[in-house]
Design an enzyme around this catalytic site. Structure first.
Site, PDB file in Angstrom:
ATOM      1  N   GLU A 170       2.003   6.741  -6.788  1.00  0.00           N
ATOM      2  CA  GLU A 170       1.013   7.797  -7.082  1.00  0.00           C
ATOM      3  C   GLU A 170       1.648   9.178  -6.961  1.00  0.00           C
ATOM      4  O   GLU A 170       1.439  10.043  -7.805  1.00  0.00           O
ATOM      5  CB  GLU A 170      -0.155   7.696  -6.094  1.00  0.00           C
ATOM      6  CG  GLU A 170      -1.209   6.680  -6.489  1.00  0.00           C
ATOM      7  CD  GLU A 170      -2.306   6.550  -5.436  1.00  0.00           C
ATOM      8  OE1 GLU A 170      -3.071   5.596  -5.535  1.00  0.00           O
ATOM      9  OE2 GLU A 170      -2.380   7.398  -4.523  1.00  0.00           O
TER      10      GLU A 170
ATOM     11  N   GLU B  38       0.846  -1.196   0.000  1.00  0.00           N
ATOM     12  CA  GLU B  38       0.000   0.000   0.000  1.00  0.00           C
ATOM     13  C   GLU B  38       0.887   1.252   0.000  1.00  0.00           C
ATOM     14  O   GLU B  38       0.612   2.220  -0.704  1.00  0.00           O
ATOM     15  CB  GLU B  38      -0.904  -0.021   1.238  1.00  0.00           C
ATOM     16  CG  GLU B  38      -1.925   1.085   1.297  1.00  0.00           C
ATOM     17  CD  GLU B  38      -2.901   1.106   0.122  1.00  0.00           C
ATOM     18  OE1 GLU B  38      -3.466   0.047  -0.196  1.00  0.00           O
ATOM     19  OE2 GLU B  38      -3.076   2.185  -0.474  1.00  0.00           O
TER      20      GLU B  38
HETATM   21  N1  LIG Z   1      -2.086  11.956 -14.705  1.00  0.00           N
HETATM   22  C1  LIG Z   1      -2.987  11.003 -14.976  1.00  0.00           C
HETATM   23  N2  LIG Z   1      -3.177  10.606 -16.242  1.00  0.00           N
HETATM   24  C2  LIG Z   1      -4.066   9.628 -16.524  1.00  0.00           C
HETATM   25  N3  LIG Z   1      -4.824   8.984 -15.639  1.00  0.00           N
HETATM   26  C3  LIG Z   1      -4.663   9.313 -14.350  1.00  0.00           C
HETATM   27  C4  LIG Z   1      -3.747  10.342 -13.940  1.00  0.00           C
HETATM   28  N4  LIG Z   1      -3.819  10.450 -12.599  1.00  0.00           N
HETATM   29  C5  LIG Z   1      -4.713   9.562 -12.204  1.00  0.00           C
HETATM   30  N5  LIG Z   1      -5.230   8.863 -13.238  1.00  0.00           N
HETATM   31  C6  LIG Z   1      -6.257   7.805 -13.186  1.00  0.00           C
HETATM   32  O1  LIG Z   1      -7.182   8.111 -12.155  1.00  0.00           O
HETATM   33  C7  LIG Z   1      -7.190   7.081 -11.161  1.00  0.00           C
HETATM   34  C8  LIG Z   1      -7.300   7.727  -9.814  1.00  0.00           C
HETATM   35  O2  LIG Z   1      -6.137   8.463  -9.572  1.00  0.00           O
HETATM   36  P1  LIG Z   1      -5.744   9.025  -8.165  1.00  0.00           P
HETATM   37  O3  LIG Z   1      -4.453   9.729  -8.279  1.00  0.00           O
HETATM   38  O4  LIG Z   1      -6.890   9.762  -7.564  1.00  0.00           O
HETATM   39  O5  LIG Z   1      -5.461   7.686  -7.398  1.00  0.00           O
HETATM   40  P2  LIG Z   1      -6.427   6.791  -6.526  1.00  0.00           P
HETATM   41  O6  LIG Z   1      -6.332   5.420  -7.098  1.00  0.00           O
HETATM   42  O7  LIG Z   1      -7.768   7.433  -6.387  1.00  0.00           O
HETATM   43  O8  LIG Z   1      -5.616   6.867  -5.183  1.00  0.00           O
HETATM   44  P3  LIG Z   1      -6.048   6.802  -3.686  1.00  0.00           P
HETATM   45  O9  LIG Z   1      -5.456   5.519  -3.247  1.00  0.00           O
HETATM   46  O10 LIG Z   1      -5.352   7.998  -3.118  1.00  0.00           O
HETATM   47  O11 LIG Z   1      -7.553   6.861  -3.597  1.00  0.00           O
HETATM   48  C9  LIG Z   1      -5.877   6.312 -11.374  1.00  0.00           C
HETATM   49  O12 LIG Z   1      -5.936   4.990 -10.989  1.00  0.00           O
HETATM   50  C10 LIG Z   1      -5.683   6.438 -12.879  1.00  0.00           C
HETATM   51  O13 LIG Z   1      -6.469   5.463 -13.529  1.00  0.00           O
END
Ligand SMILES: Nc1ncnc2c1ncn2[C@@H]1O[C@H](COP(=O)(O)OP(=O)(O)OP(=O)(O)O)[C@@H](O)[C@H]1O
Length: 127
Positions: free
Chosen positions: A78, A71
């Site tokens: 990220e 994790e």
């Molecule tokens: N710069 C980017 N370009 C393309 N897709 C992105 C980008 N950033 C995030 N994503 C997509 O959006 C999703 C969510 O991103 P985010 O950074 O919010 O992570 P998360 O999986 O929500 O993390 P957390 O564990 O903090 O909830 C990612 O899994 C990815 O599919």
């Protein structure tokens, strides 16, 4: 002690310090880490309460330690992706999604370990 080995020891202590800072940052800033920690506490109490065996403890420790570490690696990935680009990029998406997939695989494995160890004991307890 020579100044070279003193320097090495100092660097080692500093590295541990950075690692502990990383753990603290992850716990304070990541909701998922807080959830994992709550589950960890419940699992440890259940393991003690149900008197699991030494071998079962080994699997529980592997599941807990692996889950928390993975994790944190996911959170690190990220952050690095966000540092590289805030724009939409297919590689950023792949990087984040693959890391999330790795966490999901380990989480499913941990649940399976938990079910194999705890279900029979809970069944015995209640029936
Ligand atoms: N710069 C980017 N370009 C393309 N897709 C992105 C980008 N950033 C995030 N994503 C997509 O959006 C999703 C969510 O991103 P985010 O950074 O919010 O992570 P998360 O999986 O929500 O993390 P957390 O564990 O903090 O909830 C990612 O899994 C990815 O599919």
């Amino acid at each position: 002690m020579s100044s070279a080995s003193k320097g090495k020891k100092h660097r080692l202590i500093k590295s541990f310090g950075f690692a502990f800072t990383g753990i603290r940052t992850a716990i304070l800033s990541e909701r998922n880490m807080k959830i994992h920690l709550c589950i960890t506490i419940i699992v440890i109490f259940a393991s003690i309460g149900l008197s699991i065996s030494m071998i079962e403890w080994l699997f529980v420790i592997l599941a807990i330690g692996g889950m928390l570490s993975l994790e944190m690696l996911n959170s690190a990935i990220e952050r690095v992706v966000d540092l590289v680009t805030e724009e939409y990029h297919p590689l950023a998406k792949q990087g984040k999604d693959i890391a999330a997939g790795a966490v999901l695989i380990y989480a499913m494995m941990s649940v399976m370990i938990g079910l194999i160890i705890f279900l029979p004991k809970l069944f015995h307890l209640f029936f």
